[in-house]
Each structure stands twice: as C-alpha cells, then as structure tokens.
Design a protein around this motif. Structure first.
Motif, PDB file in Angstrom:
ATOM      1  N   LEU A  23       0.854  -1.194   0.000  1.00 53.45           N
ATOM      2  CA  LEU A  23       0.000   0.000   0.000  1.00 53.45           C
ATOM      3  C   LEU A  23       0.879   1.229   0.000  1.00 53.45           C
ATOM      4  CD1 LEU A  23      -2.892   1.275   0.300  1.00 53.45           C
ATOM      5  CD2 LEU A  23      -2.432   1.350   2.770  1.00 53.45           C
ATOM      6  N   TRP A  24       0.601   2.139  -0.931  1.00 53.60           N
ATOM      7  CA  TRP A  24       1.169   3.490  -0.884  1.00 53.60           C
ATOM      8  C   TRP A  24       0.111   4.396  -0.270  1.00 53.60           C
ATOM      9  CZ3 TRP A  24       4.294   5.155  -5.828  1.00 53.60           C
ATOM     10  CH2 TRP A  24       5.365   4.278  -6.016  1.00 53.60           C
ATOM     11  N   HIS A  25       0.523   5.297   0.598  1.00 57.64           N
ATOM     12  CA  HIS A  25      -0.457   6.108   1.303  1.00 57.64           C
ATOM     13  C   HIS A  25       0.116   7.469   1.676  1.00 57.64           C
ATOM     14  CE1 HIS A  25       1.849   5.047   4.893  1.00 57.64           C
ATOM     15  NE2 HIS A  25       1.654   3.760   4.630  1.00 57.64           N
ATOM     16  N   THR A  26      -0.753   8.460   1.773  1.00 58.10           N
ATOM     17  CA  THR A  26      -0.367   9.776   2.269  1.00 58.10           C
ATOM     18  C   THR A  26      -0.307   9.743   3.799  1.00 58.10           C
ATOM     19  OG1 THR A  26      -2.652  10.530   2.469  1.00 58.10           O
ATOM     20  CG2 THR A  26      -1.554  10.886   0.322  1.00 58.10           C
ATOM     21  N   PRO A  27       0.287  10.770   4.427  1.00 57.17           N
ATOM     22  CA  PRO A  27       0.305  10.800   5.899  1.00 57.17           C
ATOM     23  C   PRO A  27      -1.093  10.760   6.503  1.00 57.17           C
ATOM     24  CG  PRO A  27       1.879  12.377   5.012  1.00 57.17           C
ATOM     25  CD  PRO A  27       1.098  11.862   3.836  1.00 57.17           C
ATOM     26  N   GLU A  28      -2.068  11.372   5.833  1.00 54.44           N
ATOM     27  CA  GLU A  28      -3.432  11.375   6.377  1.00 54.44           C
ATOM     28  C   GLU A  28      -4.011   9.963   6.423  1.00 54.44           C
ATOM     29  OE1 GLU A  28      -2.701  15.374   4.395  1.00 54.44           O
ATOM     30  OE2 GLU A  28      -2.430  13.271   3.817  1.00 54.44           O
ATOM     31  N   VAL A  29      -3.763   9.188   5.380  1.00 58.20           N
ATOM     32  CA  VAL A  29      -4.251   7.806   5.355  1.00 58.20           C
ATOM     33  C   VAL A  29      -3.515   6.967   6.395  1.00 58.20           C
ATOM     34  CG1 VAL A  29      -4.353   5.706   3.945  1.00 58.20           C
ATOM     35  CG2 VAL A  29      -5.050   7.907   2.973  1.00 58.20           C
ATOM     36  N   ALA A  30      -2.202   7.177   6.513  1.00 59.81           N
ATOM     37  CA  ALA A  30      -1.451   6.452   7.537  1.00 59.81           C
ATOM     38  C   ALA A  30      -2.013   6.736   8.927  1.00 59.81           C
ATOM     39  CB  ALA A  30       0.028   6.837   7.476  1.00 59.81           C
ATOM     40  N   ALA A  31      -2.354   7.997   9.191  1.00 56.19           N
ATOM     41  CA  ALA A  31      -2.915   8.356  10.502  1.00 56.19           C
ATOM     42  C   ALA A  31      -4.256   7.668  10.723  1.00 56.19           C
ATOM     43  CB  ALA A  31      -3.064   9.875  10.601  1.00 56.19           C
ATOM     44  N   ALA A  32      -5.096   7.619   9.677  1.00 55.25           N
ATOM     45  CA  ALA A  32      -6.399   6.964   9.799  1.00 55.25           C
ATOM     46  C   ALA A  32      -6.235   5.472  10.071  1.00 55.25           C
ATOM     47  CB  ALA A  32      -7.217   7.192   8.532  1.00 55.25           C
ATOM     48  N   ALA A  40       0.967   2.077  17.173  1.00 59.09           N
ATOM     49  CA  ALA A  40       1.841   3.147  17.676  1.00 59.09           C
ATOM     50  C   ALA A  40       2.619   3.825  16.565  1.00 59.09           C
ATOM     51  CB  ALA A  40       2.809   2.575  18.712  1.00 59.09           C
ATOM     52  N   ASP A  41       2.927   3.095  15.497  1.00 61.29           N
ATOM     53  CA  ASP A  41       3.686   3.676  14.398  1.00 61.29           C
ATOM     54  C   ASP A  41       3.315   2.959  13.106  1.00 61.29           C
ATOM     55  OD1 ASP A  41       5.035   1.226  14.449  1.00 61.29           O
ATOM     56  OD2 ASP A  41       6.853   2.047  15.339  1.00 61.29           O
ATOM     57  N   ASP A  42       3.931   3.384  11.999  1.00 58.23           N
ATOM     58  CA  ASP A  42       3.577   2.791  10.710  1.00 58.23           C
ATOM     59  C   ASP A  42       3.965   1.318  10.632  1.00 58.23           C
ATOM     60  OD1 ASP A  42       2.448   5.126   9.840  1.00 58.23           O
ATOM     61  OD2 ASP A  42       4.083   5.682   8.496  1.00 58.23           O
ATOM     62  N   PHE A  43       5.084   0.941  11.233  1.00 61.50           N
ATOM     63  CA  PHE A  43       5.471  -0.471  11.211  1.00 61.50           C
ATOM     64  C   PHE A  43       4.398  -1.333  11.870  1.00 61.50           C
ATOM     65  CE2 PHE A  43       9.547   1.141   9.981  1.00 61.50           C
ATOM     66  CZ  PHE A  43      10.216   0.092   9.372  1.00 61.50           C
ATOM     67  N   ALA A  44       3.901  -0.881  13.017  1.00 61.76           N
ATOM     68  CA  ALA A  44       2.850  -1.634  13.710  1.00 61.76           C
ATOM     69  C   ALA A  44       1.563  -1.640  12.887  1.00 61.76           C
ATOM     70  CB  ALA A  44       2.598  -1.021  15.083  1.00 61.76           C
ATOM     71  N   MET A  45       1.268  -0.535  12.222  1.00 60.53           N
ATOM     72  CA  MET A  45       0.079  -0.467  11.371  1.00 60.53           C
ATOM     73  C   MET A  45       0.196  -1.425  10.188  1.00 60.53           C
ATOM     74  SD  MET A  45      -0.838   1.061   8.222  1.00 60.53           S
ATOM     75  CE  MET A  45       0.003   2.641   8.016  1.00 60.53           C
ATOM     76  N   TRP A  46       1.371  -1.461   9.539  1.00 58.95           N
ATOM     77  CA  TRP A  46       1.553  -2.371   8.409  1.00 58.95           C
ATOM     78  C   TRP A  46       1.389  -3.826   8.843  1.00 58.95           C
ATOM     79  CZ3 TRP A  46       6.686   0.588   7.285  1.00 58.95           C
ATOM     80  CH2 TRP A  46       6.378   1.824   6.679  1.00 58.95           C
ATOM     81  N   ARG A  47       1.888  -4.143  10.035  1.00 56.47           N
ATOM     82  CA  ARG A  47       1.725  -5.506  10.546  1.00 56.47           C
ATOM     83  C   ARG A  47       0.257  -5.819  10.790  1.00 56.47           C
ATOM     84  NH1 ARG A  47       5.775  -3.638  14.354  1.00 56.47           N
ATOM     85  NH2 ARG A  47       7.873  -4.088  13.513  1.00 56.47           N
ATOM     86  N   ALA A  48      -0.456  -4.890  11.436  1.00 57.05           N
ATOM     87  CA  ALA A  48      -1.867  -5.115  11.748  1.00 57.05           C
ATOM     88  C   ALA A  48      -2.700  -5.244  10.476  1.00 57.05           C
ATOM     89  CB  ALA A  48      -2.396  -3.969  12.614  1.00 57.05           C
ATOM     90  N   LEU A  49      -2.359  -4.482   9.461  1.00 46.77           N
ATOM     91  CA  LEU A  49      -3.080  -4.530   8.190  1.00 46.77           C
ATOM     92  C   LEU A  49      -2.722  -5.783   7.401  1.00 46.77           C
ATOM     93  CD1 LEU A  49      -5.054  -3.021   6.340  1.00 46.77           C
ATOM     94  CD2 LEU A  49      -3.131  -1.639   5.528  1.00 46.77           C
ATOM     95  N   GLY A  50      -1.598  -6.382   7.726  1.00 44.82           N
ATOM     96  CA  GLY A  50      -1.169  -7.593   7.035  1.00 44.82           C
ATOM     97  C   GLY A  50      -0.510  -7.321   5.702  1.00 44.82           C
ATOM     98  N   LEU A  51       0.178  -6.176   5.589  1.00 44.08           N
ATOM     99  CA  LEU A  51       0.816  -5.802   4.333  1.00 44.08           C
ATOM    100  C   LEU A  51       2.149  -6.520   4.134  1.00 44.08           C
ATOM    101  CD1 LEU A  51       0.388  -1.914   4.128  1.00 44.08           C
ATOM    102  CD2 LEU A  51      -0.961  -3.668   2.948  1.00 44.08           C
ATOM    103  N   ASP A  52       2.455  -6.750   2.873  1.00 43.72           N
ATOM    104  CA  ASP A  52       3.805  -7.136   2.478  1.00 43.72           C
ATOM    105  C   ASP A  52       4.508  -5.850   2.063  1.00 43.72           C
ATOM    106  OD1 ASP A  52       3.267 -10.084   2.592  1.00 43.72           O
ATOM    107  OD2 ASP A  52       1.804  -9.507   1.062  1.00 43.72           O
TER     108      ASP A  52
END
Length: 359
Positions: A23-32, A40-52
């Motif tokens: 996923l490519w995303h703007t800061p606003e989408v990352a915050a959402a 807590a951060d983008d790394f944790a968000m990517w893990r929770a979302l299940g991204l590669d």
C-alpha cells in the motif's frame, strides 16, 4: 511466508503462497489506519493490516542552515527554508482533508546557458545527504520487510528546476543545455548512491527511480527525446544498481506504453504504478507483452475505485488486477496505483488487502 520472503520470491520469480499486497499512502491515510488499528507507528500499522510492505527509505538532506530537506519534495520542507534539496521553493496547500507541498517558482530559470550553471547556488553537496538516518531505516526494515531506496530521478528533477513548460520547450530549443543540466543531476545522485550502497546495500532490496515520462493521455516526452537524453543515463544507473546486487524499481505514471519496452531493455526490474485507466495501459495486454520480462507493482485504481468506489467496487478492481497482472500467481505485487489519498475509506483499503489474501 514472511512479508519480505513473499516479495523477494515474486522478484525472483519463485513460487509464493499468495500474491504480495503493498500500500502506498499519504500521511493522512497512515494516521487513519494507525487510529483504526490502535497502532503506535507505521510499522505496527503495516503488521496489523497484514501488508507485504515495501518500505520507503528515501534520503534526507542536511541544508547549510542546519535544517533538513526531503529528497523528493515536501519532506522536511516546512523546516528547511521552504526548499527542496535542489533549491526548489515549496508552498503548503490545503485541499479538503489533504495537505500538500507544491512547487513554487522554478529556480533554474534565468540560468539559461551551460556556462551559467556554475553560478546556480543550490546544487546539492554529496556530503550533506543523511546517509546515517537512511542506513538506520534500512536496517530496521531488513529481515521483516523489503526495503526500497534511495529516491532518484532525472526528468522529474529537471522539470522541478526549470518548470514543466520551460522544461518541455528546452527539449526542442536547446537539447545541449538539457544534457548539461542532466549531467549534473546524474552525477550528484550517482555519487550519493555509491556512498549509500557502500554502507547499506546489504539492507536494501530495490532502488526507486521515479521519472514520470507520461501524462493521462500520452507521453510527456517523445521517444526520440527519451532515447537521446534519458536512455543512456538509465542504462548507467541500472548497471550501477545491479552491480550492488539490487533491483531497479521504476515509477512513471500515465500512458507510458511506447517506452515500456525500451525501459525494460535498459534493465528495469519492476514497473510501477500501472495506471490502467490510461490509453495503452490495459493490464491484460501489458501482462501478455511484458510479463515475462518485468515485475508489475500497483494496478489498483486510485482515481475512482479506492477513493470513491464501494467495497464491492474495490473487490472487483482488485480481482481484475490479480487475474491479469497476477496471472499464473506470479510477476505481480498488488498495490494502490500511487498514494491512497486523504479521505480514502479505511474499509476500501481493508477490502483490497482482504481480497488479495483470499485470492
């Protein structure tokens, strides 16, 4: 498979348990998304979302004043005297929920001869790139996610320096001047890459060459002009990048079909973002013609399906990209076609990721 194992297997044309999803995303989408998952951060968000996730590792630049500028455009610009590392002034623009840093007056206008380029005060200095911060991020991502960096460019930087209209006229009126400017753009970034790779190649997987050569309907630069000004430079960069065991990730928006073959001949390994709403960019046709020579990254429409479509629209769009670009369960990393913009519904992003995992 881990996210990195999955991405690296696709890049190596090896079997995978499923197609990777990025996923490519703007800061606003990352915050959402962080808020949605309580991350807590983008790394944790990517893990929770299940991204590669293919983690961006773009090089910052320490300005003479002690502030920082992003390698691309707005990163750090608010505290960097309002300029990019190339001296391009920036201005903040609020558009609905989104905040963008847009380019101001082109600073190289007025330096209209090759001799005058020596007087331009904003050429980046090799030692001012922040190699340490970029190395730290690459090391953090390495092992869990694939890492891509730094961000380098030829034509996009030229257009920022000269302004788009002037840049296009330069190609017709003074091609020798174009080469003189591009020589400097190439040299500075080549030396930066050499220093960075010596320090961090073991933690990197791809290098991001972003050089938009097409618009919504056609090329921005004729094939003849591309062959003269950009092809030999692309070949040199591909050789440099491959020489360090890394792959070339090439980005151009738009209707780029006439130059995809020549770009592959230069040595690019991954083509992004596959803006299939543009003429000549049909996903099935691209897979048929180029699928055995390049890996595709992107594809999911970011002009309607992701930001404005329903969940069902997103699922249909994702399945169509998987069935064409991912035919044979290989050669494709599914992702948004460029950054998911502010206001993109979280449920649509979830639908894209879930559809890939279920396919």
């Amino acid at each position: 498979m881990t996210p990195k194992e999955r991405v690296m297997a696709i890049l190596g044309r090896k079997p995978v348990d499923r197609i990777p999803v990025d996923l490519w995303h703007t800061p606003e989408v990352a915050a959402a998304l962080r808020a949605h998952f309580g991350a807590a951060d983008d790394f944790a968000m990517w893990r929770a979302l299940g991204l590669d996730k293919v983690v961006w590792d773009f090089m910052d630049y320490r300005m003479p004043e002690g502030d920082r500028a992003g390698a691309q455009s707005g990163a750090g610009a608010e505290t960097a005297g309002g300029r990019t590392m190339w001296g391009v002034p920036l201005k903040g623009v609020q558009s609905g929920q989104a905040h963008y840093m847009e380019f101001g007056a082109a600073p190289l206008v007025g330096y209209d001869t090759a001799a005058s380029l020596d007087d331009y005060p904003w050429w980046p200095e090799i030692e001012r790139f922040d190699y340490g911060a970029a190395a730290a991020l690459a090391a953090r991502a390495s092992g869990e996610f694939a890492a891509i960096g730094p961000w380098v460019s030829f034509f996009e930087i030229y257009c920022q320096l000269r302004g788009l209209d002037t840049a296009l006229m330069d190609l017709i009126e003074d091609p020798d001047y174009v080469d003189a400017v591009l020589d400097r753009i190439e040299h500075i970034q080549t030396e930066m890459m050499r220093r960075f790779f010596a320090r961090s190649a073991k933690h990197l997987d791809l290098v991001f060459v972003s050089d938009d050569i097409a618009g919504q309907q056609n090329l921005l630069i004729s094939p003849a002009m591309w062959h003269r000004h950009l092809e030999p430079r692309m070949r040199r960069w591909c050789e440099l990048i491959h020489g360090h065991g890394l792959r070339v990730f090439y980005h151009t928006d738009g209707a780029a079909r006439p130059l995809i073959g020549p770009l592959i001949n230069c040595g690019i390994d991954v083509l992004n973002p596959i803006q299939h709403v543009c003429p000549g960019m049909d996903t099935a046709d691209l897979k048929r013609e180029f699928g055995d020579r390049v890996i595709f990254h992107g594809g999911i429409d970011n002009q309607f399906a992701l930001p404005r479509g329903t969940v069902d629209d997103v699922r249909r769009e994702t399945r169509r990209c998987l069935e064409t670009l991912g035919a044979g369960r290989g050669g494709y990393i599914c992702c948004s076609c460029h950054n998911a913009q502010a206001g993109t519904p979280v449920e649509n992003i979830l639908a894209m990721v879930e559809t890939v995992k279920a396919w």
